[in-house]
Design an enzyme around this catalytic site. Sequence first.
Site, PDB file in Angstrom:
ATOM      1  N   SER A   1       0.710  -1.184   0.209  1.00  6.80           N
ATOM      2  CA  SER A   1       0.263  -0.016   0.004  1.00  6.80           C
ATOM      3  C   SER A   1       0.932   1.212   0.089  1.00  6.80           C
ATOM      4  CB  SER A   1      -0.944  -0.214   1.221  1.00  6.80           C
ATOM      5  OG  SER A   1      -1.664   1.158   1.308  1.00  6.80           O
ATOM      6  N   ARG A   2       0.260   2.142  -0.382  1.00  2.86           N
ATOM      7  CA  ARG A   2       0.869   3.513  -0.296  1.00  2.86           C
ATOM      8  C   ARG A   2       1.183   4.133   1.016  1.00  2.86           C
ATOM      9  NH1 ARG A   2      -1.360   6.042  -5.832  1.00  2.86           N
ATOM     10  NH2 ARG A   2       0.014   5.277  -7.346  1.00  2.86           N
TER      11      ARG A   2
ATOM     12  N   LYS B   1     -11.863  -6.260 -11.933  1.00  6.97           N
ATOM     13  CA  LYS B   1     -12.991  -5.694 -12.871  1.00  6.97           C
ATOM     14  C   LYS B   1     -13.442  -3.894 -12.338  1.00  6.97           C
ATOM     15  CE  LYS B   1     -16.083  -7.008  -9.986  1.00  6.97           C
ATOM     16  NZ  LYS B   1     -15.746  -6.254  -8.669  1.00  6.97           N
TER      17      LYS B   1
ATOM     18  N   ARG C   1     -17.632  12.798  -2.546  1.00  3.64           N
ATOM     19  CA  ARG C   1     -16.366  12.461  -2.563  1.00  3.64           C
ATOM     20  C   ARG C   1     -16.014  10.992  -2.327  1.00  3.64           C
ATOM     21  NH1 ARG C   1     -15.619  15.496   3.051  1.00  3.64           N
ATOM     22  NH2 ARG C   1     -17.321  14.452   3.230  1.00  3.64           N
TER      23      ARG C   1
ATOM     24  N   ASP D   1     -18.625   0.011 -12.233  1.00  2.72           N
ATOM     25  CA  ASP D   1     -18.551  -0.890 -11.149  1.00  2.72           C
ATOM     26  C   ASP D   1     -19.516  -2.022 -11.041  1.00  2.72           C
ATOM     27  OD1 ASP D   1     -17.431  -0.165  -8.159  1.00  2.72           O
ATOM     28  OD2 ASP D   1     -16.720   1.393  -9.731  1.00  2.72           O
TER      29      ASP D   1
END
Length: 328
Positions: free
Chosen positions: A33-34, A94, A160, A175
Amino acid sequence: MTLRWGILGTGGIAETFVRDLQGSGITVSAVGSRDAGRAGSFAAGLGIETAHGDYEALVADPAVDVVYVATPHVFHLEQALLAIGAGKHVLVEKPFTVNAGEAREIFAAAEAAGVVALEAMWTRFLPQNDRIREILRSEAFGRPRLFTGTHGQRLPTDPRHRINAPELGGGALLDLGVYPVSYALDVLGAPESVDATATLSAQGVDDRVGILLGHAGGAQSHLYAALDLAQSNSARIDLEGGRIELSDTFFSAHGFTVVDSDGTVVERFDRQEGTLRGMQHQALELDRLTREGWSGTDRLTPGATIAVMETMDEIRRRIGVTYPGEVA
């Protein structure tokens, strides 16, 4: 199963995938992860040995053979190419990418590097759909003429949130609609015509989208996806001599019923995955592909993934949805 997995991203879908892998005896070696803290918490919660605080370290990890990309889809191209450049196979959530051009780029890079790139459309790999393909190939009930499928959920309304943000590829189609679109193409092939209508949000993403696909020989698909409707998510395949009724939440590991033209039930398929969701099957398929190549598979080839992305590109063109950086 010999491949060792690295997980790129620490969201809910990544956790579900890891639990299915571990529950199937598949090795998950590392997560990246970042945010180093998130990577550490994810690893500790799931018993993963190594946590990396950046993606570059994850793809360079010698204990990782294949990288599962589980971040928002606008980042899939960059991160898949990062893993491929490090010589890793990739399983990309996906929708595979934002558009067909990006999908072609990933597959070309994978071919040049001699690694496998596969879309994590886990529905395609479920045992129930292997059986449905057998039924369709046999033409025991004639040819499929109509696929009907819906996928609606009540998702967060916060502007957001990624699902509502154009800069993150938000909207119902990519999605949720990707499930019925992909299934329709699995059953009836790439469409010859595409029509669609949508209700767009104030931010310019599709809250609801209705889709009509025309396939070879006059077959059709009627599809619907929505961000604000908790639907049953059912699906049905109508054939010349009967129909296949998929259980609610058609894209999950449940089952189906085959009914002939007289209304007689001739087959019931019901294979549950126990405590698992069924996402391990795509990992097993990728492992097989690394050993045997693409020959003989009808589950999900690169060409099939590109066809799905091309179809969704045309749907978005029809409804007027583009994302930052794209040309309308």
